[in-house]
Design an enzyme around this catalytic site. Sequence first.
Site, PDB file in Angstrom:
ATOM      1  N   HIS A 186       0.735  -0.856  -0.374  1.00 20.24           N
ATOM      2  CA  HIS A 186      -0.016   0.044   0.235  1.00 20.24           C
ATOM      3  C   HIS A 186       0.695   0.997   0.232  1.00 20.24           C
ATOM      4  O   HIS A 186       0.651   2.119  -1.059  1.00 20.24           O
ATOM      5  CB  HIS A 186      -0.482   0.060   1.358  1.00 20.24           C
ATOM      6  CG  HIS A 186      -2.067  -0.325   0.949  1.00 20.24           C
ATOM      7  ND1 HIS A 186      -3.165  -1.405   2.131  1.00 20.24           N
ATOM      8  CD2 HIS A 186      -2.730  -1.146  -0.196  1.00 20.24           C
ATOM      9  CE1 HIS A 186      -3.950  -1.981   1.624  1.00 20.24           C
ATOM     10  NE2 HIS A 186      -4.019  -1.792   0.769  1.00 20.24           N
ATOM     11  N   CYS A 486      -2.526  -3.773 -16.078  1.00 22.84           N
ATOM     12  CA  CYS A 486      -2.528  -3.199 -15.365  1.00 22.84           C
ATOM     13  C   CYS A 486      -2.795  -2.889 -14.248  1.00 22.84           C
ATOM     14  O   CYS A 486      -3.091  -1.949 -12.678  1.00 22.84           O
ATOM     15  CB  CYS A 486      -4.502  -3.050 -14.928  1.00 22.84           C
ATOM     16  SG  CYS A 486      -5.374  -4.059 -14.611  1.00 22.84           S
TER      17      CYS A 486
END
EC number: 2.7.3.9
Length: 556
Positions: A186, A486
């Site tokens: 993250h 992606c």
Amino acid sequence: METTLRGVGVSHGVAIGEVRHMGTAVLEPPAKQIPAEDAEREQGRAHQAVDAVAADLIARGNLAGGEAQAVLEAQAMMAQDPELMADVERRIAVGSTAERAVYDAFAAYRALLAGAGEYLAGRVADLDDVRNRIVARLLGVPMPGVPDSDEPYVLIARDLAPADTALLDPTLVLGFVTEEGGPTSHSAILARALGVPAVVALPGAGELAEGTLVAVDGSTGEIFVNPSAEKKAQLEAAAAERKAALSASTGPGATSDGHKVPLLANVGGPADVPAAVEAGAEGVGLFRTEFLFLDDSKNAPSAEKQVEAYRQVLEAFPEGRVVVRVLDAGADKPLDFLTPADEPNPALGVRGLRSLLEHPDVLRTQLAALAQAAEGLPVYLEVMAPMVADRADAKAFADACREAGLQAKFGAMVEIPSAALRARSILQEVEFLSLGTNDLAQYTFAADRQVGAVSRLQDPWQPALLDLVALSAEAAKAEGKSCGVCGEAASDPLLACVLTGLGITSLSMGAASIPYVRTMLGKYTLAQCERAAAAARASDSAEEARNAAQAVLSGE
């Protein structure tokens, strides 16, 4: 004396400044018994602290917006986890103070996850941060977080929790370095979104003394400790040259001989759209819709709320391509109304499309909302399913799209090796593929994407991963269909050239990376990219693959 350290570069750019260390809360409160009559009061204190921390995380998310908002709201849900709170109450009932009960309950949960080998073990930094914030509030000590400083600095931490990364001030925090984390953690993703140079998985980073001058190269992963004047000048010159090249680079993505490679943006919601438009994104290659669902873990958002959010993104790209991923819940994004509570290993259980097929009403509502949001707009809407394993999955999703009356292309994400190996079969049911290289690497190498100790296996340059990318691209070409990337691999400019050489037809990334990729692609012909891709696949390690591709493109 100048020394060089090497970690994993995860966010482009160069930062030169003095070291400042992340502050931490008091981690372990004293163990002392309370009288039975104080238990109810202590339980009340625990609940108040938990609710306050959850509210603070949500407020930080609202300020940060976009992808960071979804991450922080997931952390707030973690703070208020019913099972954790039940354990806290039980510990208080047998004599623990509120702060000690919180500390011990989180420690038990942490050990349970690590011991079970669950995917959620990769969220240890998030879990520890939530614990520290609750304990700090109960003890009345300062919250963990970035240091106070009037002068810009390079931030050093063991790991950075999303709550810290999301609100970093880029005018003060020149860059950051962590001991833990990986290229798809993250913190790495948010660093790229912020445009802050960052290096992760650097052993011994915490041993750098406060005030030490360092130069951080977020592209190469190198840290120069006490850099010489010559080294500083060299890095600053390279950074200035790169900035000038980026400013001069505009227009659609393409190789130097005109082979078009659309450069798209990954967005987490409407808040991410302005940065994508400013960076010159040709559309959206990954619209993560989870942000809508994380607001309330117990109930799905209404169709009206979904339509409003989807339309905001679709309107921003008239005549552009917007690829929407339907809800990807489960594993690290559990939702009470969707996710089984007792899975021994959520990453290998009911997540992504599997969850939606078990709850067809949730999928039906989302697809209908997308159809309504796109009505009357000149946008090329494409909708894809996460965690597709085989042709049966792809057919089930395509059937659901048709039943919802969706006028769009239907696609499948390739995140599981089986999908890459059987890509041609899957393409009998859908019109495009999109590779999620973060999860594809995780499942290919059995290497949790949040664990620094296995970061070498999360490296998207691993030849085995490139082989799976090539298989998918070749299958799509044979079927006359498109195959994009992606995952975070697309944000590496050198790797973007290799992916183009492997046959990938579009690249989607965080907005901050688009100018870097556009500039790099524009330097080389398609044939050069193909030769670099072949050299990378012929290698035996990620480092060899990177070096081989670089050698080909530099003409060595």
